[in-house]
Design a protein around this motif. Structure first.
Motif, PDB file in Angstrom:
ATOM      1  N   VAL A 117     -23.237   6.466   9.478  1.00  0.00           N
ATOM      2  CA  VAL A 117     -22.239   6.371   8.407  1.00  0.00           C
ATOM      3  C   VAL A 117     -22.329   7.612   7.521  1.00  0.00           C
ATOM      4  O   VAL A 117     -21.311   8.216   7.172  1.00  0.00           O
ATOM      5  CB  VAL A 117     -22.426   5.078   7.577  1.00  0.00           C
ATOM      6  N   ALA A 118     -23.532   7.988   7.154  1.00  0.00           N
ATOM      7  CA  ALA A 118     -23.731   9.161   6.293  1.00  0.00           C
ATOM      8  C   ALA A 118     -23.189  10.425   6.967  1.00  0.00           C
ATOM      9  O   ALA A 118     -22.493  11.223   6.333  1.00  0.00           O
ATOM     10  CB  ALA A 118     -25.220   9.323   5.970  1.00  0.00           C
ATOM     11  N   ALA A 119     -23.476  10.578   8.245  1.00  0.00           N
ATOM     12  CA  ALA A 119     -23.023  11.778   8.962  1.00  0.00           C
ATOM     13  C   ALA A 119     -21.500  11.815   9.064  1.00  0.00           C
ATOM     14  O   ALA A 119     -20.882  12.869   8.861  1.00  0.00           O
ATOM     15  CB  ALA A 119     -23.647  11.808  10.358  1.00  0.00           C
ATOM     16  N   ARG A 120     -20.877  10.679   9.354  1.00  0.00           N
ATOM     17  CA  ARG A 120     -19.415  10.630   9.474  1.00  0.00           C
ATOM     18  C   ARG A 120     -18.733  10.995   8.162  1.00  0.00           C
ATOM     19  O   ARG A 120     -17.668  11.596   8.151  1.00  0.00           O
ATOM     20  CB  ARG A 120     -18.954   9.241   9.912  1.00  0.00           C
ATOM     21  N   ARG A 121     -19.328  10.612   7.057  1.00  0.00           N
ATOM     22  CA  ARG A 121     -18.704  10.863   5.761  1.00  0.00           C
ATOM     23  C   ARG A 121     -19.225  12.150   5.099  1.00  0.00           C
ATOM     24  O   ARG A 121     -18.826  12.471   3.996  1.00  0.00           O
ATOM     25  CB  ARG A 121     -18.933   9.663   4.849  1.00  0.00           C
ATOM     26  N   ASP A 122     -20.159  12.801   5.758  1.00  0.00           N
ATOM     27  CA  ASP A 122     -20.782  13.998   5.217  1.00  0.00           C
ATOM     28  C   ASP A 122     -21.458  13.703   3.874  1.00  0.00           C
ATOM     29  O   ASP A 122     -21.326  14.454   2.911  1.00  0.00           O
ATOM     30  CB  ASP A 122     -19.767  15.140   5.091  1.00  0.00           C
ATOM     31  N   TRP A 123     -22.161  12.563   3.817  1.00  0.00           N
ATOM     32  CA  TRP A 123     -22.926  12.152   2.650  1.00  0.00           C
ATOM     33  C   TRP A 123     -24.401  12.167   3.013  1.00  0.00           C
ATOM     34  O   TRP A 123     -24.772  12.153   4.174  1.00  0.00           O
ATOM     35  CB  TRP A 123     -22.584  10.723   2.232  1.00  0.00           C
ATOM     36  N   SER A 124     -25.229  12.119   1.992  1.00  0.00           N
ATOM     37  CA  SER A 124     -26.663  11.914   2.226  1.00  0.00           C
ATOM     38  C   SER A 124     -26.903  10.425   2.461  1.00  0.00           C
ATOM     39  O   SER A 124     -26.083   9.572   2.097  1.00  0.00           O
ATOM     40  CB  SER A 124     -27.466  12.375   1.008  1.00  0.00           C
ATOM     41  N   LEU A 125     -28.054  10.115   3.058  1.00  0.00           N
ATOM     42  CA  LEU A 125     -28.417   8.708   3.240  1.00  0.00           C
ATOM     43  C   LEU A 125     -28.549   8.030   1.876  1.00  0.00           C
ATOM     44  O   LEU A 125     -28.137   6.879   1.696  1.00  0.00           O
ATOM     45  CB  LEU A 125     -29.716   8.600   4.034  1.00  0.00           C
ATOM     46  N   ALA A 126     -29.074   8.748   0.899  1.00  0.00           N
ATOM     47  CA  ALA A 126     -29.217   8.191  -0.450  1.00  0.00           C
ATOM     48  C   ALA A 126     -27.855   7.795  -1.028  1.00  0.00           C
ATOM     49  O   ALA A 126     -27.721   6.741  -1.671  1.00  0.00           O
ATOM     50  CB  ALA A 126     -29.901   9.197  -1.369  1.00  0.00           C
ATOM     51  N   GLU A 127     -26.833   8.607  -0.795  1.00  0.00           N
ATOM     52  CA  GLU A 127     -25.489   8.291  -1.298  1.00  0.00           C
ATOM     53  C   GLU A 127     -24.947   7.029  -0.638  1.00  0.00           C
ATOM     54  O   GLU A 127     -24.352   6.174  -1.296  1.00  0.00           O
ATOM     55  CB  GLU A 127     -24.545   9.471  -1.063  1.00  0.00           C
ATOM     56  N   VAL A 128     -25.140   6.885   0.658  1.00  0.00           N
ATOM     57  CA  VAL A 128     -24.696   5.674   1.362  1.00  0.00           C
ATOM     58  C   VAL A 128     -25.382   4.447   0.768  1.00  0.00           C
ATOM     59  O   VAL A 128     -24.742   3.430   0.492  1.00  0.00           O
ATOM     60  CB  VAL A 128     -24.987   5.773   2.875  1.00  0.00           C
ATOM     61  N   LEU A 129     -26.685   4.539   0.546  1.00  0.00           N
ATOM     62  CA  LEU A 129     -27.434   3.401   0.015  1.00  0.00           C
ATOM     63  C   LEU A 129     -27.033   3.071  -1.421  1.00  0.00           C
ATOM     64  O   LEU A 129     -26.921   1.896  -1.784  1.00  0.00           O
ATOM     65  CB  LEU A 129     -28.933   3.667   0.118  1.00  0.00           C
ATOM     66  N   ARG A 130     -26.794   4.094  -2.249  1.00  0.00           N
ATOM     67  CA  ARG A 130     -26.325   3.834  -3.622  1.00  0.00           C
ATOM     68  C   ARG A 130     -24.987   3.112  -3.603  1.00  0.00           C
ATOM     69  O   ARG A 130     -24.777   2.125  -4.308  1.00  0.00           O
ATOM     70  CB  ARG A 130     -26.204   5.145  -4.403  1.00  0.00           C
ATOM     71  N   ARG A 131     -24.056   3.607  -2.775  1.00  0.00           N
ATOM     72  CA  ARG A 131     -22.734   2.981  -2.704  1.00  0.00           C
ATOM     73  C   ARG A 131     -22.816   1.568  -2.144  1.00  0.00           C
ATOM     74  O   ARG A 131     -22.110   0.667  -2.609  1.00  0.00           O
ATOM     75  CB  ARG A 131     -21.788   3.832  -1.863  1.00  0.00           C
ATOM     76  N   ALA A 132     -23.682   1.357  -1.162  1.00  0.00           N
ATOM     77  CA  ALA A 132     -23.855   0.015  -0.599  1.00  0.00           C
ATOM     78  C   ALA A 132     -24.406  -0.947  -1.654  1.00  0.00           C
ATOM     79  O   ALA A 132     -23.946  -2.087  -1.774  1.00  0.00           O
ATOM     80  CB  ALA A 132     -24.777   0.059   0.613  1.00  0.00           C
ATOM     81  N   ALA A 133     -25.371  -0.494  -2.427  1.00  0.00           N
ATOM     82  CA  ALA A 133     -25.946  -1.329  -3.484  1.00  0.00           C
ATOM     83  C   ALA A 133     -24.906  -1.660  -4.550  1.00  0.00           C
ATOM     84  O   ALA A 133     -24.809  -2.805  -5.007  1.00  0.00           O
ATOM     85  CB  ALA A 133     -27.158  -0.633  -4.105  1.00  0.00           C
ATOM     86  N   GLU A 134     -24.111  -0.664  -4.948  1.00  0.00           N
ATOM     87  CA  GLU A 134     -23.063  -0.909  -5.939  1.00  0.00           C
ATOM     88  C   GLU A 134     -22.036  -1.912  -5.419  1.00  0.00           C
ATOM     89  O   GLU A 134     -21.613  -2.812  -6.150  1.00  0.00           O
ATOM     90  CB  GLU A 134     -22.382   0.398  -6.327  1.00  0.00           C
ATOM     91  N   ALA A 135     -21.631  -1.775  -4.163  1.00  0.00           N
ATOM     92  CA  ALA A 135     -20.658  -2.701  -3.580  1.00  0.00           C
ATOM     93  C   ALA A 135     -21.235  -4.115  -3.514  1.00  0.00           C
ATOM     94  O   ALA A 135     -20.545  -5.093  -3.814  1.00  0.00           O
ATOM     95  CB  ALA A 135     -20.246  -2.229  -2.188  1.00  0.00           C
ATOM     96  N   TYR A 136     -22.497  -4.232  -3.156  1.00  0.00           N
ATOM     97  CA  TYR A 136     -23.130  -5.551  -3.090  1.00  0.00           C
ATOM     98  C   TYR A 136     -23.180  -6.207  -4.465  1.00  0.00           C
ATOM     99  O   TYR A 136     -22.886  -7.400  -4.602  1.00  0.00           O
ATOM    100  CB  TYR A 136     -24.540  -5.439  -2.509  1.00  0.00           C
ATOM    101  N   LEU A 137     -23.523  -5.445  -5.475  1.00  0.00           N
ATOM    102  CA  LEU A 137     -23.627  -6.006  -6.818  1.00  0.00           C
ATOM    103  C   LEU A 137     -22.284  -6.514  -7.342  1.00  0.00           C
ATOM    104  O   LEU A 137     -22.241  -7.403  -8.189  1.00  0.00           O
ATOM    105  CB  LEU A 137     -24.240  -4.989  -7.780  1.00  0.00           C
ATOM    106  N   LEU A 138     -21.181  -5.976  -6.841  1.00  0.00           N
ATOM    107  CA  LEU A 138     -19.861  -6.472  -7.233  1.00  0.00           C
ATOM    108  C   LEU A 138     -19.584  -7.860  -6.677  1.00  0.00           C
ATOM    109  O   LEU A 138     -18.703  -8.562  -7.167  1.00  0.00           O
ATOM    110  CB  LEU A 138     -18.769  -5.512  -6.754  1.00  0.00           C
ATOM    111  N   THR A 139     -20.325  -8.280  -5.646  1.00  0.00           N
ATOM    112  CA  THR A 139     -20.051  -9.568  -5.003  1.00  0.00           C
ATOM    113  C   THR A 139     -20.901 -10.699  -5.537  1.00  0.00           C
ATOM    114  O   THR A 139     -20.705 -11.840  -5.150  1.00  0.00           O
ATOM    115  CB  THR A 139     -20.272  -9.486  -3.478  1.00  0.00           C
ATOM    116  N   ILE A 140     -21.854 -10.408  -6.418  1.00  0.00           N
ATOM    117  CA  ILE A 140     -22.710 -11.470  -6.939  1.00  0.00           C
ATOM    118  C   ILE A 140     -22.516 -11.583  -8.445  1.00  0.00           C
ATOM    119  O   ILE A 140     -22.175 -10.622  -9.122  1.00  0.00           O
ATOM    120  CB  ILE A 140     -24.201 -11.232  -6.605  1.00  0.00           C
TER     121      ILE A 140
END
Length: 88
Positions: free
Chosen positions: A19-42
């Protein structure tokens, strides 16, 4: 920012790296965005104690909260297809 260490099963790690490679992001950026998206659901504990909490309904399109009142037409269509009757 706080630095942390996280362990992932190999298959999950590989998917995250892709996912990080496809979007040209760092792994840290993918994980930050994933955490933010998860927190919106709880529900936030402090907010849920202060308000009348209702059960969130998750959309299959990414975990965003959906109002159950918005799905009556879909539920009616399923009911009609299965039983031949409409909810009144």
């Amino acid at each position: 920012m706080t630095r942390t260490q996280v362990q992932f099963p190999d298959p999950l790690y590989e998917r995250l790296k892709k996912v990080a490679a496809r979007r040209d992001w760092s792994l840290a950026e993918v994980l930050r965005r994933a955490a933010e998206a998860y927190l919106l659901t709880i529900a936030d504990e402090e907010e849920s104690e202060a308000q009348n909490w209702t059960l969130p309904v998750l959309k299959p399109s990414g975990g965003l909260i959906q109002d159950p009142a918005d799905v009556h037409a879909e539920a009616d269509g399923v009911l009609e297809k299965l039983t031949g009757a409409r909810r009144g």
